[in-house]
Design an enzyme around this catalytic site. Structure first.
Site, short mmCIF file in Angstrom:
data_model
loop_
_atom_site.label_atom_id
_atom_site.label_comp_id
_atom_site.label_asym_id
_atom_site.label_seq_id
_atom_site.Cartn_x
_atom_site.Cartn_y
_atom_site.Cartn_z
CD1 TRP A 69 -2.99 1.48 0.91
CD2 TRP A 69 -1.37 2.44 2.11
NE1 TRP A 69 -3.44 2.72 1.27
CE2 TRP A 69 -2.46 3.34 2.00
CE3 TRP A 69 -0.25 2.83 2.83
CZ2 TRP A 69 -2.44 4.61 2.58
CZ3 TRP A 69 -0.22 4.09 3.40
CH2 TRP A 69 -1.31 4.97 3.28
CG HIS A 70 3.42 2.21 3.27
ND1 HIS A 70 2.79 1.16 3.89
CD2 HIS A 70 3.41 3.24 4.15
CE1 HIS A 70 2.42 1.54 5.11
NE2 HIS A 70 2.79 2.79 5.29
N GLY A 71 3.75 1.84 -1.41
CA GLY A 71 4.39 2.23 -2.65
C GLY A 71 4.72 1.06 -3.55
#
Length: 482
Positions: free
Chosen positions: A325-327
């Site tokens: 989700w973060h990248g």
């Protein structure tokens, strides 16, 4: 528009005055004004981003009405699937398309085949992961019949785009924030004062501490081959402090700003670096995201129920998805997997809910056991942050290899006066303040009951002065890229 910008320093008082002085008795006009202000705030980067947030808003608004209208299970599932496909589809195209294309091409190249697949040069819209999850949770809750769908488009659109938390959270649930747009809001002096204190604390953490740490962190991580192990330890420590002060600082500003307008947002950080194990850390770090994945991914998969295989599978799924989700980078996936490995022994030994209270509750200092547990948890977290910060997994591995070399016992490279004395001193001040206020929402909450007006305002103006005299080079908020 950045919270730490001149534009926002003009924007916020202007919106506040119109909201309370001109529109104070008309709820509909207040909501319309907040919606317009939020679109100005978000469109300040690029007005084209507004198309996506408007699309997401319209889709989930109509799907919510459809879920209420149709009772047939097949139709309701189809509507929910539409919401998931549209929201995750938009997120995939803008955030993950290039990652999958590049890895697909590299996989074929490994086997000697060259593919001519074009990657799209797409600009990632600011905050897309946050508002996408916020609207998606609304549709899921309506589908589960945990929430009545709204037919007030203005209120719903204002909920989706509410400017204090739009770009980097907290990721609000509709059940908490949306009803607040239906109720008449009355100016509350004490709430506003507490909001200003929380904004001040958030700005101080971001501008004075995070941005100072960032200067050394950027230098070290970009050139880790040139530094000895002890210097890299300091770089990793500074990044741990930077990302906390940067992100929790944003959350403090967002929550404090919301209080100025009569809104209450969920808490997003609860002094995570005073955690005594990794499970407690994840109950205190980015709480809105952790609970989102718990409620919409982990529990539907079966949670910690079932056999050993399911427990291990669900734990890794939740942490790997959270990392991704973060990248769109393998570094975030490795970071998530590493945290899963940290968490797994606690889950399997049924010790993951051992530390539910505050460390050293009611005491000035932790016990020896608590102190060791806190330092150990912080150390493990800091090692994982190396993957989060590095440009690639190879860079992170190289960074850690140099840390755990004999050069760790060498004298650190020259830090300069600022990074050798001033920045560590500011960090110590922040940690003492947060330890002292760890049982409160933020460290400045209880100043009025503890100190007289002279001491309080000396502290306030001292922090403001520090923002002008001791601030680091201006940096964007780290979580804007997510």
């Amino acid at each position: 528009m950045l919270f730490n910008s001149i534009e926002f320093a003009v924007f916020l008082p202007l919106v506040f005055c119109v909201y309370w002085l001109v529109l104070k008795k008309n709820l509909m006009l207040q909501n319309m004004f907040l919606l317009g202000a939020s679109y100005v705030f978000y469109g300040w980067w690029d007005w084209q981003f507004l198309i996506l947030i408007l699309l997401s808003t319209i889709v989930d608004f109509l799907i919510g009405i459809g879920l209420d209208k149709y009772k047939e299970k097949v139709k309701r599932k189809s509507l929910l699937l539409t919401s998931i496909v549209v929201n995750i589809g938009i997120l995939f195209i803008f955030k993950y398309y290039g990652f999958f294309v590049n890895n697909f091409v590299e996989a074929f190249r490994f086997f000697g085949a060259e593919l001519n697949v074009r990657s799209l040069n797409i600009v990632l819209p600011v905050g897309i992961s946050f508002y996408t999850f916020q609207t998606l949770s609304y549709s899921i809750d309506v589908y589960r019949k945990k929430l009545e769908p709204t037919r007030n488009f203005i209120s719903f659109a204002a909920f989706v785009s509410f400017f204090p938390q739009l770009v980097a959270g907290p990721i609000e649930r509709a059940s908490n924030l949306l009803p607040q747009f239906y109720k008449n809001r009355v100016f509350n002096y004490d709430q506003c004062v507490d909001g200003l204190r929380q904004i001040l604390w958030g700005l101080f953490k971001k501008v004075v501490i995070a941005d100072n740490c960032a200067e050394y962190v950027n230098l070290v991580f970009q050139n880790y081959e040139l530094y000895n192990g002890s210097s890299l330890v300091i770089g990793a420590f500074f990044f741990s402090i930077q990302i906390y002060c940067d992100f929790s600082g944003y959350s403090d500003i967002a929550i404090g700003t919301s209080k100025l307008f009569g809104f209450t947002l969920m808490r997003n950080f609860s002094y995570p670096y005073f955690s005594r194990d990794i499970a407690e850390f994840w109950r205190r770090w980015h709480i809105s995201l952790s609970t989102w994945f718990r409620d919409y991914v982990y529990i539907p998969l079966g949670g910690s129920k079932g056999g050993l295989y399911k427990k291990i599978r669900n734990t890794f799924i939740i942490f790997l998805v959270s990392g991704f989700w973060h990248g769109a980078n393998w570094t975030f996936i490795v970071w998530g997997g590493l945290n899963a490995l940290y968490f797994l022994p606690l889950l399997l030994s049924n010790r993951n809910r051992l530390n539910l209270g505050v460390a050293a509750e009611g005491k000035h200092f932790p016990s020896l056991k608590e102190g060791v547990s806190i330092l150990t948890t912080f150390g493990l977290t800091t090692l994982a942050w190396v993957y989060f910060r590095s440009d690639s997994v190879l860079d992170a591995n190289g960074y850690l290899v140099r840390i755990f070399s004999s050069s760790i016992f060498s004298k650190p490279e020259s830090l300069g006066l600022r990074h050798a004395l001033i920045t560590p001193g500011l960090i110590v001040f922040m940690l003492i303040a947060e330890w002292w206020g760890r049982e409160k929402e933020h460290p400045l909450t209880h100043l009025e009951s503890k100190f007289n007006v002279v001491v309080r305002y000396t502290l306030y103006y001292g922090m403001i002065l520090a923002m002008f005299l001791l601030s680091g080079e201006k940096q964007g908020f780290i979580y804007f890229q997510f």
